[in-house]
Design an enzyme around this catalytic site. Structure first.
Site, PDB file in Angstrom:
ATOM      1  N   GLY A  23      41.595  45.264  35.314  1.00 11.16           N
ATOM      2  CA  GLY A  23      41.241  44.729  36.628  1.00 11.16           C
ATOM      3  C   GLY A  23      42.196  43.636  37.053  1.00 11.16           C
ATOM      4  O   GLY A  23      41.794  42.637  37.650  1.00 11.16           O
ATOM      5  N   SER A  25      44.726  43.607  39.228  1.00 12.55           N
ATOM      6  CA  SER A  25      45.437  43.735  40.498  1.00 12.55           C
ATOM      7  C   SER A  25      45.150  42.597  41.466  1.00 12.55           C
ATOM      8  O   SER A  25      45.840  42.454  42.477  1.00 12.55           O
ATOM      9  CB  SER A  25      45.089  45.074  41.172  1.00 12.55           C
ATOM     10  N   ASP A  73      41.915  53.498  34.882  1.00 10.11           N
ATOM     11  CA  ASP A  73      40.585  53.542  35.489  1.00 10.11           C
ATOM     12  C   ASP A  73      39.571  53.448  34.362  1.00 10.11           C
ATOM     13  O   ASP A  73      39.358  54.419  33.630  1.00 10.11           O
ATOM     14  CB  ASP A  73      40.403  54.841  36.278  1.00 10.11           C
ATOM     15  N   ASN A  95      38.255  42.657  31.981  1.00  8.17           N
ATOM     16  CA  ASN A  95      37.891  41.994  33.228  1.00  8.17           C
ATOM     17  C   ASN A  95      37.452  42.940  34.337  1.00  8.17           C
ATOM     18  O   ASN A  95      36.760  42.510  35.263  1.00  8.17           O
ATOM     19  CB  ASN A  95      39.086  41.166  33.719  1.00  8.17           C
ATOM     20  N   SER A 148      29.097  37.380  33.450  1.00  4.60           N
ATOM     21  CA  SER A 148      28.715  36.655  34.657  1.00  4.60           C
ATOM     22  C   SER A 148      27.468  35.843  34.353  1.00  4.60           C
ATOM     23  O   SER A 148      26.699  36.180  33.436  1.00  4.60           O
ATOM     24  CB  SER A 148      28.426  37.639  35.800  1.00  4.60           C
ATOM     25  N   TYR A 161      24.147  45.298  39.128  1.00  2.00           N
ATOM     26  CA  TYR A 161      25.218  44.429  38.650  1.00  2.00           C
ATOM     27  C   TYR A 161      24.696  43.480  37.573  1.00  2.00           C
ATOM     28  O   TYR A 161      25.315  43.328  36.512  1.00  2.00           O
ATOM     29  CB  TYR A 161      25.792  43.632  39.820  1.00  2.00           C
ATOM     30  N   LYS A 165      25.872  43.268  33.603  1.00  2.00           N
ATOM     31  CA  LYS A 165      26.439  42.085  32.966  1.00  2.00           C
ATOM     32  C   LYS A 165      25.572  41.584  31.808  1.00  2.00           C
ATOM     33  O   LYS A 165      26.096  41.063  30.812  1.00  2.00           O
ATOM     34  CB  LYS A 165      26.644  40.979  34.001  1.00  2.00           C
ATOM     35  N   ILE A 194      33.126  31.793  41.686  1.00  2.00           N
ATOM     36  CA  ILE A 194      34.536  31.421  41.650  1.00  2.00           C
ATOM     37  C   ILE A 194      35.189  31.919  42.941  1.00  2.00           C
ATOM     38  O   ILE A 194      35.058  33.092  43.302  1.00  2.00           O
ATOM     39  CB  ILE A 194      35.250  32.039  40.439  1.00  2.00           C
ATOM     40  N   ASN A 199      36.021  36.814  48.173  1.00  2.00           N
ATOM     41  CA  ASN A 199      34.807  36.145  48.662  1.00  2.00           C
ATOM     42  C   ASN A 199      35.073  34.922  49.525  1.00  2.00           C
ATOM     43  O   ASN A 199      34.136  34.295  50.011  1.00  2.00           O
ATOM     44  CB  ASN A 199      33.907  35.746  47.481  1.00  2.00           C
TER      45      ASN A 199
END
Length: 257
Positions: A23, A25, A73, A95, A148, A161, A165, A194, A199
């Protein structure tokens, strides 16, 4: 930025190591990759967008670091197996993740599958292949799973989600127990809110500002706030730490409900 010009002190046991960050990118994954490259590691930036991570890896090498890109992926067992089969990994930063903001009543099978396949099964898949290579070469290693604070507590419209986690945290402990005999440490970090490109606009809205007021420190975390936990857990300073998680959330977990 090269290791020599890093504003952070050099942590023992990172320089020269082969690091995989999934993850990578954007957001936290990219930040972690840059921090570890600054520490002298040879970093592989992995993500589904190969063009994006290729550019980012070239940016790291242009400033004196060592980096390469990998198309990966984590929701695909074949992609993980083919992408990592011959890759040497000393440190894995698991991540890659995703979320959908949706009422539990409205979650369809596709959304549920994508979240679990990426956030939980993806973590397992990548850790399994990485650990198999570490064990085969009898050199040990370090796996850091990015969980998380929602693995510890919940909010509305994030049930899948949060469940994924929480699963990551229990998986971390289970893998740590199994793989300690091979010299493989498995830990997790639990970020709170964060600020990232994804976001940033939300936290400028009234609901976003209201959420910030609920954080005891009354501020958003920055990616750099995670550096201490990251470097402790992947360096030799954390050599006796396995099966644990570190929360970095400005006090959110200890705030009142």
């Amino acid at each position: 930025m090269s290791a020599a010009s890093s504003p952070l002190p050099m942590f023992p046991g990172i320089a020269g190591k082969r690091v995989l960050v999934t993850g990578a990118s954007s957001g936290l994954g990219l930040h972690f990759a840059k921090v570890l490259a600054d520490q002298g590691a040879h970093v592989t930036l992995a993500a589904r967008r190969i063009g994006r991570v290729t550019d980012l890896a070239q940016g790291i090498t242009a400033t004196g670091g060592r980096a390469e890109a990998l198309e990966l992926d984590v929701s695909s067992a074949a992609s993980v197996r083919n992408g990592l089969g011959s890759l040497e990994i000393d440190i894995l930063v698991n991540n890659a993740g995703m979320t959908v903001s949706q009422s539990a009543l409205d979650h369809d099978e596709d959304a549920l599958d994508r979240i679990i396949d990426t956030n939980l099964k993806g973590v397992f898949r990548v850790a399994q292949v990485a650990a198999d290579g570490m064990k085969a070469k009898d050199r040990g290693g370090c796996i850091l799973n990015v969980a998380s604070i929602l693995g510890h507590r919940v909010i509305g419209h994030a049930s899948a989600y949060a469940a994924s986690k929480a699963g990551v945290l229990h998986l971390t402990r289970s893998l740590a127990l199994e793989w300690a005999r091979y010299g493989i440490r498995v830990n997790a970090i639990c970020p709170g809110y964060i600020e990232t490109d994804i976001n940033r606009d939300f936290f400028q809205t009234d609901p976003g500002r209201a959420l910030i007021k609920r954080i005891p420190q009354r501020r958003l975390g920055q990616p750099g706030d995670l550096d201490g936990a990251l470097l402790l857990l992947v360096s030799d300073l954390g050599h006796a730490m396995t099966g644990t998680d570190i929360t970095v959330d400005g006090g959110h977990l200890v705030s009142s409900m």
